[in-house]
Design a protein around this motif. Structure first.
Motif, PDB file in Angstrom:
ATOM      1  N   LEU A  41       0.646  -1.080   0.015  1.00 31.29           N
ATOM      2  CA  LEU A  41       0.088  -0.003   0.071  1.00 31.29           C
ATOM      3  C   LEU A  41       0.821   1.406   0.107  1.00 31.29           C
ATOM      4  CD1 LEU A  41      -2.716  -1.264   2.534  1.00 31.29           C
ATOM      5  CD2 LEU A  41      -3.056  -0.575  -0.144  1.00 31.29           C
ATOM      6  N   LYS A  42       1.672   1.266   0.756  1.00 28.68           N
ATOM      7  CA  LYS A  42       2.546   2.394   1.000  1.00 28.68           C
ATOM      8  C   LYS A  42       3.743   2.786   0.155  1.00 28.68           C
ATOM      9  CE  LYS A  42       0.810   4.110   5.002  1.00 28.68           C
ATOM     10  NZ  LYS A  42       0.520   5.640   4.979  1.00 28.68           N
ATOM     11  N   LEU A  43       4.761   1.498  -0.199  1.00 23.38           N
ATOM     12  CA  LEU A  43       5.762   1.498  -0.917  1.00 23.38           C
ATOM     13  C   LEU A  43       5.370   0.891  -2.486  1.00 23.38           C
ATOM     14  CD1 LEU A  43       8.054   0.057   1.724  1.00 23.38           C
ATOM     15  CD2 LEU A  43       7.464   2.563   1.022  1.00 23.38           C
ATOM     16  N   GLU A  44       4.339   0.850  -2.971  1.00 19.41           N
ATOM     17  CA  GLU A  44       3.771   0.364  -4.083  1.00 19.41           C
ATOM     18  C   GLU A  44       4.475  -0.773  -4.654  1.00 19.41           C
ATOM     19  OE1 GLU A  44       4.023   4.020  -6.613  1.00 19.41           O
ATOM     20  OE2 GLU A  44       2.843   5.142  -5.280  1.00 19.41           O
ATOM     21  N   LYS A  45       4.731  -1.692  -3.758  1.00 17.66           N
ATOM     22  CA  LYS A  45       5.074  -3.104  -4.043  1.00 17.66           C
ATOM     23  C   LYS A  45       4.091  -4.079  -4.797  1.00 17.66           C
ATOM     24  CE  LYS A  45       9.151  -2.673  -2.265  1.00 17.66           C
ATOM     25  NZ  LYS A  45      10.373  -2.632  -3.045  1.00 17.66           N
ATOM     26  N   PRO A  46       4.508  -4.811  -5.478  1.00 16.91           N
ATOM     27  CA  PRO A  46       3.419  -5.534  -6.549  1.00 16.91           C
ATOM     28  C   PRO A  46       2.372  -6.197  -5.641  1.00 16.91           C
ATOM     29  CG  PRO A  46       5.590  -6.486  -6.625  1.00 16.91           C
ATOM     30  CD  PRO A  46       5.738  -5.272  -6.181  1.00 16.91           C
ATOM     31  N   LEU A  47       1.243  -6.598  -6.036  1.00 18.71           N
ATOM     32  CA  LEU A  47       0.094  -7.104  -5.538  1.00 18.71           C
ATOM     33  C   LEU A  47       0.571  -8.899  -5.097  1.00 18.71           C
ATOM     34  CD1 LEU A  47      -2.762  -7.141  -4.714  1.00 18.71           C
ATOM     35  CD2 LEU A  47      -3.247  -8.290  -7.251  1.00 18.71           C
ATOM     36  N   TRP A  48       1.652  -9.381  -5.392  1.00 20.90           N
ATOM     37  CA  TRP A  48       2.118 -10.634  -5.153  1.00 20.90           C
ATOM     38  C   TRP A  48       2.568 -10.649  -3.921  1.00 20.90           C
ATOM     39  CZ3 TRP A  48       6.917 -11.482  -3.924  1.00 20.90           C
ATOM     40  CH2 TRP A  48       7.818 -10.857  -4.666  1.00 20.90           C
ATOM     41  N   TRP A  49       3.085  -9.714  -2.951  1.00 15.99           N
ATOM     42  CA  TRP A  49       3.648  -9.247  -1.865  1.00 15.99           C
ATOM     43  C   TRP A  49       2.587  -9.711  -0.905  1.00 15.99           C
ATOM     44  CZ3 TRP A  49       7.700  -6.347   0.709  1.00 15.99           C
ATOM     45  CH2 TRP A  49       8.799  -6.372  -0.307  1.00 15.99           C
ATOM     46  N   LEU A  50       1.403  -9.638  -1.228  1.00 13.98           N
ATOM     47  CA  LEU A  50       0.302 -10.091  -0.307  1.00 13.98           C
ATOM     48  C   LEU A  50       0.258 -11.353   0.250  1.00 13.98           C
ATOM     49  CD1 LEU A  50      -2.727  -7.672  -1.417  1.00 13.98           C
ATOM     50  CD2 LEU A  50      -0.989  -7.290   0.480  1.00 13.98           C
ATOM     51  N   ALA A  51       0.533 -12.258  -0.756  1.00 14.12           N
ATOM     52  CA  ALA A  51       0.451 -13.551  -0.605  1.00 14.12           C
ATOM     53  C   ALA A  51       1.458 -14.263   0.437  1.00 14.12           C
ATOM     54  CB  ALA A  51       0.848 -14.584  -1.949  1.00 14.12           C
ATOM     55  N   PRO A  52       2.804 -13.947   0.530  1.00 13.10           N
ATOM     56  CA  PRO A  52       3.472 -14.261   1.693  1.00 13.10           C
ATOM     57  C   PRO A  52       3.179 -13.520   2.811  1.00 13.10           C
ATOM     58  CG  PRO A  52       4.745 -12.953   0.057  1.00 13.10           C
ATOM     59  CD  PRO A  52       3.497 -13.353  -0.702  1.00 13.10           C
ATOM     60  N   GLY A  53       2.397 -12.435   2.799  1.00 11.30           N
ATOM     61  CA  GLY A  53       2.054 -11.636   3.583  1.00 11.30           C
ATOM     62  C   GLY A  53       1.149 -12.502   4.658  1.00 11.30           C
ATOM     63  N   MET A  54       0.069 -12.886   4.022  1.00 10.77           N
ATOM     64  CA  MET A  54      -1.027 -13.703   4.362  1.00 10.77           C
ATOM     65  C   MET A  54      -0.487 -15.060   5.044  1.00 10.77           C
ATOM     66  SD  MET A  54      -4.328 -13.011   2.083  1.00 10.77           S
ATOM     67  CE  MET A  54      -3.401 -13.235   0.385  1.00 10.77           C
ATOM     68  N   VAL A  55       0.499 -15.564   4.578  1.00 14.54           N
ATOM     69  CA  VAL A  55       0.828 -17.058   4.930  1.00 14.54           C
ATOM     70  C   VAL A  55       1.702 -16.666   6.287  1.00 14.54           C
ATOM     71  CG1 VAL A  55       2.618 -18.753   4.760  1.00 14.54           C
ATOM     72  CG2 VAL A  55       1.276 -18.046   2.705  1.00 14.54           C
ATOM     73  N   SER A  56       2.157 -15.581   6.213  1.00 12.32           N
ATOM     74  CA  SER A  56       3.027 -14.886   7.594  1.00 12.32           C
ATOM     75  C   SER A  56       2.239 -14.650   8.536  1.00 12.32           C
ATOM     76  CB  SER A  56       3.977 -13.865   7.010  1.00 12.32           C
ATOM     77  OG  SER A  56       4.573 -13.549   8.153  1.00 12.32           O
ATOM     78  N   LEU A  57       0.940 -14.155   8.477  1.00 11.46           N
ATOM     79  CA  LEU A  57       0.049 -13.722   9.505  1.00 11.46           C
ATOM     80  C   LEU A  57      -0.953 -14.980   9.930  1.00 11.46           C
ATOM     81  CD1 LEU A  57      -1.535 -10.479   7.954  1.00 11.46           C
ATOM     82  CD2 LEU A  57      -0.159 -10.663  10.109  1.00 11.46           C
ATOM     83  N   ALA A  58      -0.932 -15.877   9.002  1.00 17.30           N
ATOM     84  CA  ALA A  58      -1.599 -17.227   9.599  1.00 17.30           C
ATOM     85  C   ALA A  58      -0.516 -17.932  10.367  1.00 17.30           C
ATOM     86  CB  ALA A  58      -1.905 -17.995   8.292  1.00 17.30           C
ATOM     87  N   LEU A  59       0.816 -18.088  10.318  1.00 18.08           N
ATOM     88  CA  LEU A  59       1.706 -18.616  10.940  1.00 18.08           C
ATOM     89  C   LEU A  59       1.649 -18.068  12.251  1.00 18.08           C
ATOM     90  CD1 LEU A  59       4.547 -19.453   8.325  1.00 18.08           C
ATOM     91  CD2 LEU A  59       3.136 -21.188   9.594  1.00 18.08           C
ATOM     92  N   PHE A  60       1.885 -16.619  11.925  1.00 16.67           N
ATOM     93  CA  PHE A  60       1.552 -15.901  13.501  1.00 16.67           C
ATOM     94  C   PHE A  60       0.378 -16.156  14.294  1.00 16.67           C
ATOM     95  CE2 PHE A  60      -1.230 -12.301  14.798  1.00 16.67           C
ATOM     96  CZ  PHE A  60      -0.552 -12.226  16.242  1.00 16.67           C
ATOM     97  N   ALA A  61      -0.751 -16.404  13.840  1.00 13.45           N
ATOM     98  CA  ALA A  61      -1.928 -16.718  14.880  1.00 13.45           C
ATOM     99  C   ALA A  61      -1.685 -18.301  15.211  1.00 13.45           C
ATOM    100  CB  ALA A  61      -3.071 -16.447  13.678  1.00 13.45           C
ATOM    101  N   TRP A  62      -1.153 -19.024  14.339  1.00 14.19           N
ATOM    102  CA  TRP A  62      -0.914 -20.405  14.705  1.00 14.19           C
ATOM    103  C   TRP A  62      -0.008 -20.572  15.649  1.00 14.19           C
ATOM    104  CZ3 TRP A  62       3.501 -23.137  13.984  1.00 14.19           C
ATOM    105  CH2 TRP A  62       3.406 -24.695  14.605  1.00 14.19           C
ATOM    106  N   LEU A  63       1.152 -19.968  16.007  1.00 11.02           N
ATOM    107  CA  LEU A  63       2.011 -19.924  16.871  1.00 11.02           C
ATOM    108  C   LEU A  63       1.354 -19.391  18.077  1.00 11.02           C
ATOM    109  CD1 LEU A  63       5.212 -18.595  15.015  1.00 11.02           C
ATOM    110  CD2 LEU A  63       5.078 -20.932  16.104  1.00 11.02           C
TER     111      LEU A  63
END
Length: 106
Positions: free
Chosen positions: A24-46
């Motif tokens: 959103l802020k640094l105008e990275k490509p949309l695919w950056w969201l995929a590893p972001g969502m995986v990372s957030l799921a791992l956070f919740a699981w931990l």
């Protein structure tokens, strides 16, 4: 072991949130969201691995670890050195997190 779980959870949460920030802020490509969502799921699981009888207490105690980890991210990833107020505030939060998590319960 609890602090190790919290430390890994913090890395995954901050990384996941940063992926969204970067998109959103640094105008990275949309695919950056995929590893972001995986990372957030791992956070919740931990967080479910923390030995506690109440989710709210687990999340509250994690808050202190998250603050300290966020300041480490600020320093190591964003190359901005935390000041004495950042460090002092993080120490107070870590003390509070320890009290919440390990305080005697009746």
């Amino acid at each position: 072991m609890t602090y190790i779980i919290y430390a890994f959870a913090a890395v995954f949460e901050i990384s996941g949130c940063f992926a969204f920030w970067a998109w959103l802020k640094l105008e990275k490509p949309l695919w950056w969201l995929a590893p972001g969502m995986v990372s957030l799921a791992l956070f919740a699981w931990l967080l479910t691995l923390v030995p506690s009888e109440a989710a709210g207490r687990t999340f509250a105690a994690y808050g202190g670890i998250y603050i300290a980890a966020s300041l480490a991210w600020l320093w190591l990833i964003e190359a901005r050195v935390p000041d004495r107020y950042d460090i002092g505030g993080a120490l107070i939060c870590l003390a509070g997190a320890s009290l919440i998590l390990f305080g005697p319960r009746g």
